[in-house]
Design an enzyme around this catalytic site. Structure first.
Site, PDB file in Angstrom:
ATOM      1  CG  ASN A 176      -3.860  -2.111   6.696  1.00  0.00           C
ATOM      2  OD1 ASN A 176      -3.586  -1.624   5.556  1.00  0.00           O
ATOM      3  ND2 ASN A 176      -4.776  -2.692   7.045  1.00  0.00           N
TER       4      ASN A 176
ATOM      5  CG  HIS B  57      -5.125  -6.313  -0.513  1.00  0.00           C
ATOM      6  ND1 HIS B  57      -6.508  -6.232   0.160  1.00  0.00           N
ATOM      7  CD2 HIS B  57      -5.270  -7.323  -1.346  1.00  0.00           C
ATOM      8  CE1 HIS B  57      -7.232  -7.262  -0.365  1.00  0.00           C
ATOM      9  NE2 HIS B  57      -6.595  -7.778  -1.502  1.00  0.00           N
TER      10      HIS B  57
ATOM     11  CE  LYS C 139      -4.070  -2.273   2.268  1.00  0.00           C
ATOM     12  NZ  LYS C 139      -5.215  -2.278   3.226  1.00  0.00           N
TER      13      LYS C 139
ATOM     14  CD  GLU D 267      -8.704  -9.342  -3.562  1.00  0.00           C
ATOM     15  OE1 GLU D 267      -7.487  -9.638  -3.207  1.00  0.00           O
ATOM     16  OE2 GLU D 267      -9.705  -9.032  -2.937  1.00  0.00           O
TER      17      GLU D 267
ATOM     18  CE1 TYR E  51      -9.435  -3.277   0.234  1.00  0.00           C
ATOM     19  CE2 TYR E  51      -8.493  -1.357  -0.844  1.00  0.00           C
ATOM     20  CZ  TYR E  51      -8.350  -2.794   0.028  1.00  0.00           C
ATOM     21  OH  TYR E  51      -7.292  -3.024   0.379  1.00  0.00           O
TER      22      TYR E  51
END
Ligand code: RTP
Ligand code: MG
Length: 142
Positions: free
Chosen positions: A114, A117, A11, A128, A51
């Site tokens: 965070n 993913h 990320k 995905e 998402y």
């Protein structure tokens, strides 16, 4: 156990911290292989589509804003039990709750920023991976 593929995203926070290589090393040291990879700047539409399962959640807007705040590294990882392996390497969603030695514990700041993913099931992994990579962009290592 079966050989699986999973989608990983490093990320924007982790890219900004310059720890892309350290995160990829965690995957490699655990026996996962990178079979596809690219750095991209997600558009708002790409992040919203990725998402989509969370679109009714209160954190959706912040999540999309964060995921488009800078470039990300998307990868397809391959290996035995790759989906759960990757989730174990990542640690809990909230880095404050993530186990010692996990990527989120070591590199993430907050539940929003965070670091990584990872697909959460075989169904998600299939969707995905196809979201970011064409069949020709995946290079099985054998
Ligand atoms: P990811 O999809 O990014 O791998 O993370 P995850 O499976 O561990 O967590 P998920 O429930 O799928 O949530 C996606 C991302 O949304 C943010 N989030 N914020 N404020 C909150 O309560 C909250 N809950 C989730 C996190 O950044 C999470 O990674
Ligand atoms: Mg998730």
């Amino acid at each position: 156990m079966a050989v699986e593929r999973t989608l990983s995203i490093i990320k924007p926070d982790a890219v900004a911290k310059n720890v892309v290589g350290q995160i990829i090393a965690r995957f490699e040291n655990a026996g996962l292989q990178v079979v596809a990879a690219k750095m991209i700047q997600l558009s708002q539409a790409q992040a919203e589509g990725f998402y989509a399962e969370h679109k009714e959640r209160p954190f959706f807007k912040d999540l999309v804003a964060f995921m488009t705040s800078g470039p990300v590294v998307v990868q397809t990882l391959e290996g035995e039990n790759a989906i759960m392996q990757n989730r174990d390497l990542m640690g809990a969603t909230n880095p404050k709750e993530a186990a010692e030695g996990t990527i989120r514990r070591d590199f993430a700041e907050s539940i929003d920023a965070n670091a990584v993913h990872g697909s959460d099931s075989a169904t998600s992994a299939e969707r995905e991976i196809a979201y970011f990579f064409s069949a020709e962009e995946i290079c099985p290592r054998g």
